[in-house]
Design an enzyme around this catalytic site. Structure first.
Site, short mmCIF file in Angstrom:
data_model
loop_
_atom_site.label_atom_id
_atom_site.label_comp_id
_atom_site.label_asym_id
_atom_site.label_seq_id
_atom_site.Cartn_x
_atom_site.Cartn_y
_atom_site.Cartn_z
N CYS A 73 1.93 -12.90 9.76
CA CYS A 73 1.14 -11.83 9.14
C CYS A 73 0.92 -10.64 10.06
CB CYS A 73 -0.19 -12.39 8.65
SG CYS A 73 -0.03 -13.72 7.44
N HIS A 108 -4.68 -6.35 7.16
CA HIS A 108 -3.87 -7.38 6.53
C HIS A 108 -4.65 -7.95 5.36
CE1 HIS A 108 -1.62 -10.93 5.71
NE2 HIS A 108 -2.47 -11.74 6.30
N ASN A 124 -1.85 -12.34 -0.55
CA ASN A 124 -1.43 -12.24 0.85
C ASN A 124 0.09 -12.20 0.90
OD1 ASN A 124 -0.76 -12.67 3.54
ND2 ASN A 124 -2.31 -14.25 3.87
#
Length: 317
Positions: free
Chosen positions: A112, A244, A274
């Protein structure tokens, strides 16, 4: 000499999967997902859509926004944890799909946080004279590595891509600084239980959610303050934070810890879930195209992912 963002682009799979649709196959509900994550839907790639094709579409839109032809690019850095193949690098496949005959092209793997790692590498190469113009891409098909029987993880992720076109230029605009970190001792908190040198299988994503949450709030707040301190700025100087998009609770807790109003935080997790390395450039592109992020704004990007890895970047758009 700084790396200036000339254009941004993003791409999403054709299929949208709502929480209600997911609840038909997984023991969950829309209410449960929204309350714990803020996610309302996600995009899932079909068999014709891959990390390379999504990344290519995002790159084309970024090039269009920059008013630049693909053959003007001499560096492609792709951040991904879900490459099309173990090798070659997905960046080389995107290079071919864009019709670029020869340029530097490679992948970066930091899950990520991958886009911020890729951005930092590209920035260093541009300022060092190794290239003049770069495509920095975050692209993921996380649906391929999810355990669809694990409701604690499969509801959290989606597929997508985002891209930036950078050019080395003199002036006040551009990337001001990047700060990156990793703590491999926590690699068992968020990982995939497979790989070429261990199981020779792709494996599935596994996560200890509560522990990841705890590390995320602390690490993200600290790295954002570290990044601003590096360039002599404070929280009050920030126009926008592009985080993020992992979980609404993490976004809220981090903003609160930093004393930042929610109105300054770009949030797309409700629509995209996500998307790992794609989430920061995807959210950035959304906010540029809807008019929130404007030229001259001070923007801070930040992320944390498996590794554990985390980082931030401050830039003048």
């Amino acid at each position: 000499m700084r790396s200036v963002i000339l254009g941004s682009g993003s791409a999403l799979p054709k299929r949208v999967v709502s929480n209600a649709e997911l609840a038909e196959k997984v023991d969950t509900s829309d209410e449960w997902i929204v309350e714990r994550t803020g996610i309302r839907q996600r995009y899932i790639a079909d068999e014709t859509e891959t990390t390379a094709t999504l990344g290519t579409d995002a790159a084309k839109r970024a090039l269009d926004a920059a008013g630049m032809a693909a053959d003007q690019i001499d560096l492609i850095v792709v951040a991904t944890a879900t490459p099309d193949n173990t090798f070659p690098a997905t960046a080389t496949k995107i290079q071919a799909l864009l019709g670029i005959d020869d340029c530097i092209a490679f992948d970066v793997a930091a899950v990520c946080t991958g886009f911020l790692y890729a951005l930092s590498v590209a920035d260093s190469m541009l300022r060092g004279g190794n290239a003049k113009r770069a495509l920095v891409i975050g692209s993921e098909t996380f649906s391929r590595i999810l355990d669809w029987e694990d409701r604690t993880t499969c509801v959290l992720f989606g597929d997508g891509a985002g891209a930036l076109v950078l050019e080395a230029r003199d002036g006040d605009a551009g990337i001001l600084t990047t700060k990156l970190h990793a703590q491999g001792k926590h690699n068992n908190l968020l990982y995939v239980d497979g790989g070429p040198s261990t199981t020779q299988t792709v494996g599935h994503l596994r996560m200890k959610g509560r522990e990841v949450f705890r590390h995320a709030v602390v690490n993200l707040a600290e790295v954002l303050e570290e990044t601003l301190g590096e360039v002599g700025l404070s929280n009050s100087d920030i126009d926008w934070v592009v985080p993020h998009q992992a979980n609404q609770r993490i976004l809220d807790a981090t903003a609160k810890k930093l004393g930042l109003p929610r109105e300054k935080v770009i949030i797309t997790v409700d629509q995209h879930a996500n998307t790992s390395a794609a989430s920061v450039p995807l959210a950035f592109d959304v906010a540029v195209r809807d008019g929130r992020i404007k030229r001259g704004d001070l923007v801070v990007m930040e992320a944390m992912g498996g590794g554990l890895t985390w980082g931030a970047a401050a830039l003048r758009y």
